[in-house]
Design a protein around this motif. Structure first.
Motif, short mmCIF file in Angstrom:
data_model
loop_
_atom_site.label_atom_id
_atom_site.label_comp_id
_atom_site.label_asym_id
_atom_site.label_seq_id
_atom_site.Cartn_x
_atom_site.Cartn_y
_atom_site.Cartn_z
N VAL A 27 24.17 18.17 -2.44
CA VAL A 27 23.51 19.17 -3.28
C VAL A 27 22.03 18.80 -3.44
O VAL A 27 21.70 17.67 -3.74
N PHE A 28 21.16 19.78 -3.23
CA PHE A 28 19.73 19.53 -3.36
C PHE A 28 19.40 19.01 -4.74
O PHE A 28 19.88 19.53 -5.76
N ASP A 29 18.56 17.98 -4.78
CA ASP A 29 18.20 17.37 -6.06
C ASP A 29 16.74 17.61 -6.41
O ASP A 29 16.44 18.12 -7.46
N ARG A 30 15.83 17.24 -5.52
CA ARG A 30 14.41 17.41 -5.81
C ARG A 30 13.60 17.23 -4.54
O ARG A 30 14.12 16.84 -3.50
N LYS A 31 12.33 17.51 -4.65
CA LYS A 31 11.40 17.33 -3.54
C LYS A 31 10.06 16.91 -4.12
O LYS A 31 9.79 17.09 -5.31
N TRP A 32 9.22 16.34 -3.25
CA TRP A 32 7.86 16.03 -3.69
C TRP A 32 6.95 15.99 -2.47
O TRP A 32 7.39 15.80 -1.34
N GLY A 33 5.65 16.17 -2.75
CA GLY A 33 4.65 16.11 -1.70
C GLY A 33 4.12 17.48 -1.31
O GLY A 33 4.85 18.47 -1.25
N THR A 34 2.82 17.54 -1.07
CA THR A 34 2.16 18.72 -0.52
C THR A 34 1.23 18.24 0.59
O THR A 34 0.98 17.04 0.74
N TYR A 35 0.71 19.17 1.35
CA TYR A 35 -0.19 18.79 2.43
C TYR A 35 -1.49 18.25 1.87
O TYR A 35 -2.08 18.81 0.94
N GLY A 36 -1.95 17.12 2.42
CA GLY A 36 -3.21 16.56 2.00
C GLY A 36 -3.26 15.06 2.24
O GLY A 36 -2.33 14.47 2.81
N SER A 37 -4.34 14.44 1.78
CA SER A 37 -4.54 13.00 2.00
C SER A 37 -4.64 12.21 0.71
O SER A 37 -4.91 11.01 0.73
N ASP A 38 -4.45 12.86 -0.43
CA ASP A 38 -4.47 12.14 -1.70
C ASP A 38 -3.16 11.38 -1.91
O ASP A 38 -2.19 11.55 -1.16
N ASP A 39 -3.12 10.57 -2.96
CA ASP A 39 -1.90 9.84 -3.29
C ASP A 39 -0.75 10.83 -3.47
O ASP A 39 -0.88 11.82 -4.21
N GLY A 40 0.34 10.58 -2.80
CA GLY A 40 1.52 11.42 -2.95
C GLY A 40 1.52 12.66 -2.08
O GLY A 40 2.51 13.39 -2.05
N GLN A 41 0.43 12.91 -1.36
CA GLN A 41 0.38 14.02 -0.42
C GLN A 41 0.69 13.50 0.99
O GLN A 41 0.62 12.30 1.25
N PHE A 42 1.01 14.44 1.89
CA PHE A 42 1.41 14.04 3.23
C PHE A 42 0.75 14.92 4.29
O PHE A 42 0.39 16.07 4.04
N ASN A 43 0.64 14.33 5.48
CA ASN A 43 0.26 15.07 6.67
C ASN A 43 1.16 14.56 7.79
O ASN A 43 0.91 13.51 8.37
N VAL A 44 2.21 15.29 8.06
CA VAL A 44 3.22 14.93 9.06
C VAL A 44 3.90 13.61 8.71
O VAL A 44 3.74 12.60 9.41
N PRO A 45 4.66 13.57 7.63
CA PRO A 45 5.46 12.38 7.35
C PRO A 45 6.55 12.25 8.41
O PRO A 45 7.32 13.18 8.63
N VAL A 46 6.61 11.10 9.08
CA VAL A 46 7.47 10.98 10.26
C VAL A 46 8.69 10.08 10.07
O VAL A 46 9.58 10.10 10.91
N SER A 47 8.71 9.28 9.03
CA SER A 47 9.85 8.39 8.84
C SER A 47 9.97 8.04 7.37
O SER A 47 8.97 8.03 6.65
N VAL A 48 11.19 7.79 6.94
CA VAL A 48 11.44 7.46 5.54
C VAL A 48 12.54 6.42 5.46
O VAL A 48 13.46 6.40 6.28
N ALA A 49 12.41 5.53 4.49
CA ALA A 49 13.40 4.47 4.31
C ALA A 49 13.58 4.21 2.82
O ALA A 49 12.65 4.40 2.03
N VAL A 50 14.77 3.76 2.45
CA VAL A 50 15.08 3.46 1.06
C VAL A 50 15.47 2.00 0.92
O VAL A 50 16.29 1.49 1.69
N ALA A 51 14.89 1.32 -0.04
CA ALA A 51 15.22 -0.07 -0.31
C ALA A 51 16.42 -0.16 -1.24
O ALA A 51 16.85 0.84 -1.83
N SER A 52 16.96 -1.35 -1.39
CA SER A 52 18.15 -1.53 -2.21
C SER A 52 17.88 -1.23 -3.68
O SER A 52 18.81 -0.91 -4.42
N ASP A 53 16.61 -1.31 -4.12
CA ASP A 53 16.29 -0.99 -5.51
C ASP A 53 15.99 0.49 -5.71
O ASP A 53 15.64 0.91 -6.81
N GLY A 54 16.12 1.28 -4.64
CA GLY A 54 15.89 2.72 -4.73
C GLY A 54 14.49 3.15 -4.39
O GLY A 54 14.23 4.36 -4.29
N SER A 55 13.58 2.21 -4.16
CA SER A 55 12.22 2.58 -3.77
C SER A 55 12.24 3.32 -2.44
O SER A 55 13.02 2.99 -1.55
#
Length: 294
Positions: A51-79
């Motif tokens: 079930v969809f929970d949430r989303k974040w990020g918009t196009y750009g180069s500021d903190d928390g923005q993205f331009n073609v995010p290509v990979s994602v990983a989750v650490a054991s602490d949830g980061s």
């Protein structure tokens, strides 16, 4: 709002990312521009309702923005770590499990003062295509266009790097995938060398397997690599349109990808805690799930 972590673990195990075909069907070819997308594999998964929970990020180069995010990983602490590969910053961004920006590292040379350039060689990326997080929190990045793997602490402090362009043991050519096993071993999809290389957590070469071709244990631009609980290594053999399974020492076990389960551009591969295998198809625009083997 429900907690995002269970959902993230399932979605990130699948790790759907858009891509551009890397190379041709000729295993001898070497593309000048690698695919800027790689699946992230991480070592465990928690069941989710999907079930969809949430989303974040918009196009750009500021903190928390993205331009073609290509990979994602989750650490054991949830980061949550994201390779923001298309951004001119070519950076890694770190978030909480709720999507709150924490930090970033890897700014492009054009943003750095001359006095900073001495350390920039360790802090810059040129095509960060894949991320993997070890149980101790160490973050490994496949810096594709620099033909190397870089290791950082969970806070982005540079620890080590290895790899130079070439075909020798420990050398790399446009490595697109990276994964970490439970014992700390690091597996790298050495894409245009058409092989998998295994290293210690400190980057010491251990072994390799694979040559260009379509036979058992051969590859044509391997992209994704994943490690299961039992140590089995799964590789998305992209231009051969199949998945291959190996032991932790590189002994061929099985393959699939014809008939039901036929692939169109298999990029990402991941293994869940129950042994199920997920494959992301860039050209088929779908995810396929396969039951655990006997």
């Amino acid at each position: 709002m429900t907690n995002i972590r269970p959902l993230l673990f399932l979605l990130l195990a699948v790790s759907i990312v858009g891509s551009v075909a890397c190379g041709t069907n000729d295993p001898a070819s070497t593309p000048t521009i690698p695919v800027q997308v790689v699946p992230q594999i991480f070592p465990f998964a928690i069941p989710s309702s999907g079930v969809f929970d949430r989303k974040w990020g918009t196009y750009g180069s500021d903190d928390g923005q993205f331009n073609v995010p290509v990979s994602v990983a989750v650490a054991s602490d949830g980061s949550v770590y994201v390779a923001d590969g298309g951004n001119y910053r070519r950076r890694i961004q770190k978030f909480t499990s709720e999507g709150v920006f924490v930090s970033q590292w890897g700014k492009g040379r054009g943003e750095m003062a001359f006095s900073q350039l001495a350390n920039a060689q360790y802090r810059e990326f040129n095509g960060p295509s894949s991320l993997a997080v070890a149980f101790d929190g160490s973050v490994y990045v496949a810096d594709t266009n620099r033909h190397r793997i870089e290791k950082f602490t969970s806070e982005g402090v540079f620890v080590s790097k290895w790899g130079t362009r070439g075909r020798g043991d420990g050398q790399l050519q446009l490595p697109v995938g990276v994964a970490v096993a439970f014992d700390g071993s690091v597996y790298v999809a050495d894409t245009t060398n058409h092989r998998i290389q295994k290293f210690t957590s400190e980057g010491v070469f251990v072994s390799k397997w694979g040559t260009g071709g379509s036979g058992d244990g051969e590859f044509n631009h391997p992209h994704g690599v994943a490690v299961a609980f039992d140590g089995s290594v799964y590789v998305s053999d992209r231009n051969n349109s199949r998945i291959q399974q190996f032991t932790s020492e590189g002994v061929f076990v099985s393959k699939w990808g014809t008939g039901d389960g036929e692939f169109l551009g298999p990029e990402g591969v991941a293994v869940a805690s129950d042994g199920s295998v997920y494959v992301a198809e860039s050209e088929g625009n779908r995810i396929q799930k396969f039951a655990p083997g006997p």
